[in-house]
Scaffold this motif. Structure first.
Motif, short mmCIF file in Angstrom:
data_model
loop_
_atom_site.label_atom_id
_atom_site.label_comp_id
_atom_site.label_asym_id
_atom_site.label_seq_id
_atom_site.Cartn_x
_atom_site.Cartn_y
_atom_site.Cartn_z
N GLN A 55 -60.45 43.44 19.14
CA GLN A 55 -59.83 43.46 20.46
C GLN A 55 -60.85 44.03 21.44
O GLN A 55 -61.28 45.18 21.32
CB GLN A 55 -58.56 44.32 20.46
CG GLN A 55 -57.79 44.23 21.76
CD GLN A 55 -56.37 44.75 21.61
OE1 GLN A 55 -56.05 45.45 20.66
NE2 GLN A 55 -55.51 44.39 22.56
N ALA A 56 -61.24 43.22 22.40
CA ALA A 56 -62.26 43.64 23.35
C ALA A 56 -61.72 44.73 24.27
O ALA A 56 -60.61 44.60 24.81
CB ALA A 56 -62.73 42.45 24.18
N PRO A 57 -62.48 45.81 24.47
CA PRO A 57 -62.01 46.88 25.37
C PRO A 57 -61.98 46.46 26.83
O PRO A 57 -61.11 46.89 27.60
CB PRO A 57 -63.02 48.00 25.13
CG PRO A 57 -64.24 47.32 24.60
CD PRO A 57 -63.76 46.14 23.83
N THR A 58 -62.94 45.61 27.21
CA THR A 58 -63.00 45.12 28.59
C THR A 58 -63.49 43.67 28.55
O THR A 58 -63.92 43.17 27.50
CB THR A 58 -63.99 45.93 29.44
OG1 THR A 58 -65.31 45.86 28.84
CG2 THR A 58 -63.56 47.39 29.55
N GLY A 94 -65.21 34.09 21.31
CA GLY A 94 -65.75 34.75 22.50
C GLY A 94 -64.90 34.48 23.72
O GLY A 94 -64.67 35.37 24.55
N LEU A 95 -64.41 33.25 23.84
CA LEU A 95 -63.57 32.86 24.97
C LEU A 95 -62.29 33.70 25.02
O LEU A 95 -61.90 34.22 26.07
CB LEU A 95 -63.23 31.38 24.86
CG LEU A 95 -62.54 30.72 26.04
CD1 LEU A 95 -63.51 30.51 27.18
CD2 LEU A 95 -61.94 29.38 25.61
N ILE A 96 -61.65 33.86 23.86
CA ILE A 96 -60.42 34.64 23.80
C ILE A 96 -60.70 36.10 24.15
O ILE A 96 -59.97 36.72 24.94
CB ILE A 96 -59.79 34.53 22.40
CG1 ILE A 96 -59.28 33.10 22.16
CG2 ILE A 96 -58.66 35.54 22.22
CD1 ILE A 96 -58.87 32.83 20.72
N ALA A 97 -61.75 36.67 23.55
CA ALA A 97 -62.05 38.09 23.75
C ALA A 97 -62.44 38.41 25.18
O ALA A 97 -62.25 39.54 25.64
CB ALA A 97 -63.15 38.53 22.79
N ASN A 98 -62.98 37.42 25.90
CA ASN A 98 -63.37 37.67 27.29
C ASN A 98 -62.32 37.11 28.27
O ASN A 98 -62.65 36.71 29.37
CB ASN A 98 -64.75 37.10 27.59
CG ASN A 98 -65.43 37.81 28.74
OD1 ASN A 98 -65.53 39.03 28.74
ND2 ASN A 98 -65.88 37.06 29.73
N GLN A 99 -61.09 37.08 27.80
CA GLN A 99 -59.94 36.67 28.64
C GLN A 99 -60.09 35.27 29.21
O GLN A 99 -59.80 35.01 30.37
CB GLN A 99 -59.68 37.69 29.74
CG GLN A 99 -59.17 39.03 29.19
CD GLN A 99 -58.52 39.89 30.25
OE1 GLN A 99 -59.11 40.13 31.29
NE2 GLN A 99 -57.31 40.37 29.97
N GLY A 100 -60.56 34.35 28.35
CA GLY A 100 -60.55 32.93 28.71
C GLY A 100 -61.70 32.45 29.54
O GLY A 100 -61.66 31.33 30.07
N LYS A 101 -62.78 33.25 29.65
CA LYS A 101 -63.92 32.82 30.47
C LYS A 101 -65.23 33.12 29.76
O LYS A 101 -65.46 34.23 29.28
CB LYS A 101 -63.90 33.52 31.83
CG LYS A 101 -62.76 33.08 32.73
CD LYS A 101 -62.87 33.71 34.11
CE LYS A 101 -61.75 33.22 35.03
NZ LYS A 101 -61.84 33.82 36.39
N VAL A 310 -67.68 38.29 17.21
CA VAL A 310 -67.29 38.15 18.62
C VAL A 310 -68.27 38.88 19.53
O VAL A 310 -68.69 38.34 20.57
CB VAL A 310 -65.86 38.68 18.83
CG1 VAL A 310 -65.49 38.61 20.32
CG2 VAL A 310 -64.85 37.88 18.00
N GLN A 311 -68.67 40.08 19.15
CA GLN A 311 -69.61 40.84 19.99
C GLN A 311 -70.93 40.09 20.17
O GLN A 311 -71.50 40.06 21.27
CB GLN A 311 -69.85 42.21 19.38
CG GLN A 311 -68.67 43.14 19.47
CD GLN A 311 -68.90 44.45 18.75
OE1 GLN A 311 -69.62 44.52 17.76
NE2 GLN A 311 -68.27 45.51 19.23
N GLU A 355 -54.36 39.76 25.55
CA GLU A 355 -54.74 41.04 24.94
C GLU A 355 -56.20 41.08 24.51
O GLU A 355 -56.65 42.06 23.92
CB GLU A 355 -53.82 41.38 23.77
CG GLU A 355 -53.83 40.38 22.63
CD GLU A 355 -52.76 39.30 22.75
OE1 GLU A 355 -52.55 38.81 23.88
OE2 GLU A 355 -52.16 38.94 21.72
N LYS A 356 -56.95 40.00 24.76
CA LYS A 356 -58.38 39.92 24.41
C LYS A 356 -58.57 40.16 22.89
O LYS A 356 -59.54 40.79 22.48
CB LYS A 356 -59.22 40.93 25.21
CG LYS A 356 -59.02 40.86 26.70
CD LYS A 356 -59.94 41.80 27.45
CE LYS A 356 -59.62 43.26 27.21
NZ LYS A 356 -58.29 43.66 27.74
N LYS A 357 -57.69 39.62 22.08
CA LYS A 357 -57.67 39.93 20.66
C LYS A 357 -57.91 38.67 19.82
O LYS A 357 -57.31 37.62 20.07
CB LYS A 357 -56.34 40.56 20.27
CG LYS A 357 -56.26 41.01 18.81
CD LYS A 357 -54.94 41.71 18.54
CE LYS A 357 -54.85 42.20 17.10
NZ LYS A 357 -53.55 42.88 16.83
#
Length: 409
Positions: A55-58, A94-101, A310-311, A355-357
């Motif tokens: 889950q990405a913090p930001t 990566g797309l999911i973790a960065n809120q779709g972008k 993901v990172q 949730e960036k997860k």
């Protein structure tokens, strides 16, 4: 099995100690080879949560890029970006973790690369990088040559002969498979000291990587750094010294083996290398050819580590954004973003954009046969649509530049 897993664990543990100048950590190639010969993970075995969920913090900002709209210019610069082990699902993570972008979304053309090796089997990095660098399929483990000993000419030689500067910026050891295929020829990727010695005659001006020990702490006691300096290269071995580089003829080797993983280093490692490469290579009025590799997406796939996967994709995507911005600003640059193969049989099974997860599973700790994406941006990007063999990347770059085909060195 327990003893084998313990031995592998000790070997893998050494990888993260690579930043010490006296480290005896194994090479990245040795670690990956060890993983390839272990059984796939048992579904019944307990798996740490960080390996299955992230889950990405930001989320970082992905502002829209306005493509170059000025007067048409001839193509001058090539930036080829290889996300090692980055299949379509890795991009999705990566797309999911960065809120779709992602910056990769802003590509002006999209295609798929078919990655099998000369024998129609699942490729390794060496065979696939040889295909992209030379236009030739080959056997797994080969650096720029085939089983009959034919040596293939890297596209970097063409760049140099056309007066362009050349560069490699990678998050692995310089003698590792992918960068080596753009620089030298060798029958076996698992001989890093032999490959390192060949870099002295490679058509590469700017080199930024790990792998210092293969050049300065060799078993033959030869210090290759001194030989590079004698050839007029500026050599640095610490991040603090990178800003002092002013010439495109430079070697920066910043770790004994491979740079640490993204969670242990900061994204500044790749930021520093890509920034410096663009700064010094763009001084050449004839242009440049730069290969950038996000090397450790592959490692995360082999380790079946969702968090690292993901990172590393997000780290790589931020470099993609940098390359796209460079191309948008000048109108004379083509950026190609692709992968050598997919690693891990990666599958996203839960999570979500709000949730960036990312919740994921791996089918294997080896490579898979999955096609990999090709994203192109800038001058001549339209040439990279469709579904094609990885060798076509080489030929399409040459077509974009108007260079004739040359098959052997």
């Amino acid at each position: 099995m327990q003893k084998a897993n313990l031995a592998l664990g000790l070997l893998l543990g050494g990888l993260w100690a690579c930043s010490s100048p006296r480290s005896a950590a194994p090479s990245r190639s040795a670690v990956i080879e060890a993983i390839k010969h272990t059984p796939d993970p048992s579904p019944a075995a307990p798996v740490p949560l960080y390996k299955t969920e992230y889950q990405a913090p930001t989320a970082y900002q992905v502002p829209p890029l306005a493509p170059y709209s000025g007067p048409k210019k001839p193509l001058k610069n090539i930036i080829l970006m290889i996300g090692d082990g980055m299949g379509p699902t890795q991009v999705t993570g990566g797309l999911i973790a960065n809120q779709g972008k992602l910056f990769m979304q802003q590509a002006q053309a999209t295609g798929f690369s078919i990655t099998h090796n000369q024998y129609g089997k699942i490729t390794d990095s060496a065979a696939s990088a040889t295909a992209m660098a030379t236009g030739h399929k080959t056997y797994n483990g080969a650096i720029g040559m085939d089983s009959l000993g034919h040596q293939f000419r890297s596209i970097m030689w063409d760049a140099r002969e056309h007066g362009k500067s050349t560069g490699l910026v990678v998050a692995c050891e310089l003698p590792d498979a992918t960068p080596a295929c753009f620089a030298v020829t060798h029958p076996d990727r698992n001989q890093p000291e032999a490959i390192a010695a060949k870099y002295l005659d490679a058509p590469i001006d700017f080199m930024y990587a790990g792998g210092l020990k293969f050049f300065a702490q060799r078993q033959d006691h030869v210090n290759l750094l001194k030989q590079w300096e004698a050839k007029g290269y500026q050599v640095v071995t610490s991040p603090a010294a990178v800003p002092s580089i002013t010439s495109p003829k430079a070697v920066a080797l910043l770790a004994d083996t491979g740079p640490p993983a993204i969670a242990e280093r900061t994204a500044a490692y790749m930021n520093l290398g890509v920034d410096k490469a663009l700064e010094v290579l763009s001084k050449n009025k004839q242009g440049f050819f730069l290969m950038i590799e996000g090397s450790q997406i592959d490692d995360a796939g082999h380790f079946n580590n969702t968090t690292q996967n993901v990172q590393e994709v997000l780290d790589f995507d931020q470099q993609v954004g940098k390359a796209f911005r460079f191309a948008a600003a000048n109108g004379e640059t083509l950026v190609i973003v692709t992968a050598d193969h997919e690693t891990g049989g990666y599958s996203i099974i839960d999570g979500g954009i709000p949730e960036k997860k990312v919740v994921a599973k791996f089918a294997t700790n080896k490579h898979s046969a999955v096609m990999v994406p090709v994203f192109a941006y800038g001058n001549s990007s339209e040439l990279f649509t469709g579904m094609y063999e990885n060798t076509d990347i080489y030929y399409r770059i040459k077509k974009a530049l108007g260079w004739p085909e040359q098959k052997t060195q």
